[in-house]
Design a protein around this motif. Structure first.
Motif, short mmCIF file in Angstrom:
data_model
loop_
_atom_site.label_atom_id
_atom_site.label_comp_id
_atom_site.label_asym_id
_atom_site.label_seq_id
_atom_site.Cartn_x
_atom_site.Cartn_y
_atom_site.Cartn_z
N SER A 66 -130.85 -40.78 -101.89
CA SER A 66 -129.90 -41.13 -102.95
C SER A 66 -130.33 -42.45 -103.58
O SER A 66 -131.21 -43.15 -103.08
CB SER A 66 -128.51 -41.32 -102.37
OG SER A 66 -128.04 -40.15 -101.80
N ARG A 67 -129.63 -42.79 -104.61
CA ARG A 67 -129.81 -44.11 -105.21
C ARG A 67 -129.24 -45.15 -104.23
O ARG A 67 -128.20 -44.92 -103.63
CB ARG A 67 -129.06 -44.18 -106.53
CG ARG A 67 -129.35 -45.43 -107.29
CD ARG A 67 -128.94 -45.34 -108.71
NE ARG A 67 -129.44 -46.53 -109.38
CZ ARG A 67 -129.23 -46.79 -110.64
NH1 ARG A 67 -128.55 -45.95 -111.38
NH2 ARG A 67 -129.72 -47.87 -111.18
N SER A 75 -116.62 -46.41 -100.64
CA SER A 75 -115.88 -46.12 -101.87
C SER A 75 -114.64 -46.98 -102.03
O SER A 75 -114.07 -47.06 -103.10
CB SER A 75 -115.50 -44.64 -101.93
OG SER A 75 -114.66 -44.30 -100.85
N ALA A 76 -114.20 -47.64 -100.97
CA ALA A 76 -113.04 -48.52 -101.07
C ALA A 76 -113.39 -49.82 -101.78
O ALA A 76 -112.51 -50.49 -102.31
CB ALA A 76 -112.49 -48.82 -99.68
N GLY A 77 -114.65 -50.16 -101.81
CA GLY A 77 -115.05 -51.43 -102.42
C GLY A 77 -116.27 -51.27 -103.28
O GLY A 77 -117.30 -51.87 -103.01
N SER A 78 -116.19 -50.45 -104.31
CA SER A 78 -117.36 -50.21 -105.14
C SER A 78 -117.74 -51.46 -105.93
O SER A 78 -116.90 -52.29 -106.24
CB SER A 78 -117.12 -49.04 -106.08
OG SER A 78 -116.17 -49.39 -107.06
N GLY A 79 -119.01 -51.58 -106.24
CA GLY A 79 -119.48 -52.69 -107.05
C GLY A 79 -120.97 -52.89 -106.92
O GLY A 79 -121.60 -52.38 -106.01
N GLY A 80 -121.51 -53.64 -107.84
CA GLY A 80 -122.92 -53.96 -107.81
C GLY A 80 -123.18 -55.21 -107.00
O GLY A 80 -122.27 -55.82 -106.45
N SER A 81 -124.43 -55.62 -106.95
CA SER A 81 -124.78 -56.80 -106.17
C SER A 81 -124.51 -58.10 -106.93
O SER A 81 -124.43 -59.16 -106.33
CB SER A 81 -126.26 -56.76 -105.79
OG SER A 81 -127.06 -56.97 -106.94
N THR A 119 -133.19 -49.49 -107.09
CA THR A 119 -132.15 -50.40 -107.56
C THR A 119 -130.79 -49.71 -107.45
O THR A 119 -130.68 -48.51 -107.66
CB THR A 119 -132.37 -50.81 -109.03
OG1 THR A 119 -132.38 -49.64 -109.85
CG2 THR A 119 -133.67 -51.58 -109.21
N ALA A 120 -129.78 -50.48 -107.10
CA ALA A 120 -128.43 -49.92 -106.96
C ALA A 120 -127.78 -49.79 -108.33
O ALA A 120 -128.09 -50.54 -109.26
CB ALA A 120 -127.58 -50.83 -106.07
N SER A 121 -126.85 -48.85 -108.42
CA SER A 121 -126.12 -48.68 -109.68
C SER A 121 -125.00 -49.73 -109.76
O SER A 121 -124.73 -50.44 -108.80
CB SER A 121 -125.52 -47.27 -109.74
OG SER A 121 -124.54 -47.11 -108.74
N GLY A 122 -124.35 -49.79 -110.90
CA GLY A 122 -123.27 -50.76 -111.10
C GLY A 122 -122.11 -50.55 -110.16
O GLY A 122 -121.48 -51.50 -109.71
N SER A 123 -121.82 -49.31 -109.81
CA SER A 123 -120.70 -49.03 -108.91
C SER A 123 -121.14 -49.02 -107.45
O SER A 123 -120.34 -49.19 -106.56
CB SER A 123 -120.08 -47.67 -109.24
OG SER A 123 -120.97 -46.62 -108.87
N GLY A 124 -122.42 -48.79 -107.22
CA GLY A 124 -122.91 -48.66 -105.85
C GLY A 124 -122.59 -47.31 -105.24
O GLY A 124 -122.84 -47.08 -104.07
N LEU A 125 -122.03 -46.40 -106.03
CA LEU A 125 -121.59 -45.09 -105.52
C LEU A 125 -122.12 -43.93 -106.34
O LEU A 125 -121.55 -42.84 -106.32
CB LEU A 125 -120.06 -45.04 -105.49
CG LEU A 125 -119.37 -46.09 -104.64
CD1 LEU A 125 -117.87 -46.07 -104.86
CD2 LEU A 125 -119.70 -45.90 -103.19
#
Length: 186
Positions: A66-67, A75-81, A119-125
Motif C-alpha cells: 500500500s501507500r 483511521s481515528a487520527g488521520s493526517g500527513g506528516s 511518500t504518505a498521502s495527506g490523510s495517511g489512509l
C-alpha cells in the motif's frame, strides 16, 4: 451599538441552527445514498471485516504494498506528516522507504519507483495506488506465488478503476481488493 448587536445575535442564531441542524441533516441524507448507507465499504474475508475505503498495511512480499501512512493506518487520527520536502527527517524516511522497496523488488531501478510508494498521502489512509504502482510490483509477487507475470497483470487490469467520470484523477487500484483477489488465485 444596539443597531449592530441585535443583527449580530440574529445572524449567530441563524447560522447555529443552519449548520447544527439543516446542514447536518442534508449531509446525512446524501450519505444514505452512498454504498452501505455511508458507513464505509465493508468486505469480510475469513470471518474478519475490513474497510476497503481505508488504507491497510501489507508487509509480506506475497502481497501488493500500500501507500505508506504517516499515521500508521490509524483511521481515528488521520493526517500527513506535516514535514516539507526539504526536511532532513522526511528525506531520511523517504530514502529508507526507497531502500526497503529496492531490497524487496530486485531488478527495479530507483527511477522506476512511483513516488506514491515511498511518500504518505495527506490523510495517511489512502486505500488506492495507481496501476503503475501495482505493475512495478508484479515481478516480485509472481515469483513468490509461482504464477505467471501475465496472470498477475491481468488481475491488476481486472481490479483497476477508471478515473471519476473518465477524466478526474488517475486510474487506481484498491490494494485490499487486489490482495484479496490475489489470495483467491488458483
Amino acid at each position: 451599538m444596539k443597531t449592530n448587536i441585535f443583527p449580530a445575535i440574529k445572524l449567530t442564531m441563524i447560522t447555529l441552527v443552519f449548520f447544527s441542524g439543516v446542514y447536518t441533516a442534508v449531509i446525512w441524507g446524501v450519505a444514505q445514498l452512498a454504498p452501505n448507507g455511508g458507513k464505509g465499504q465493508v468486505v469480510t474475508v475469513g470471518g474478519k471485516r475490513y474497510y476497503t475505503n481505508i488504507g491497510q498495511t501489507f508487509t509480506q512480499d506475497k502481497y501488493f504494498y500500500s501507500r505508506p501512512s504517516a499515521v500508521g493506518y490509524n483511521s481515528a487520527g488521520s493526517g500527513g506528516s506535516n514535514k516539507g520536502p526539504s526536511n532532513p527527517d522526511y528525506l531520511a524516511t523517504v530514502q529508507a522507504r526507497i531502500d526497503t522497496f529496492l531490497v524487496h523488488n530486485p531488478g527495479v531501478e530507483k527511477k522506476d519507483i512511483p513516488v506514491e510508494l515511498v511518500t504518505a498521502s495527506g490523510s495517511g489512509l489512502d486505500p488506492d495506488i495507481t496501476s503503475n504502482s501495482a505493475l512495478v510490483q508484479v515481478k516480485r509477487i509472481a515469483a513468490i506465488r509461482k504464477v505467471s507475470q501475465q496472470k498477475v497483470e491481468q488481475l491488476i487490469a481486472k481490479n483497476t478503476e477508471a478515473p471519476l467520470l473518465g477524466m478526474f484523477g488517475p486510474e487506481k487500484v484498491n490494494v485490499l481488493k487486489l490482495n484479496i483477489a490475489l489470495d483467491e488465485l488458483k
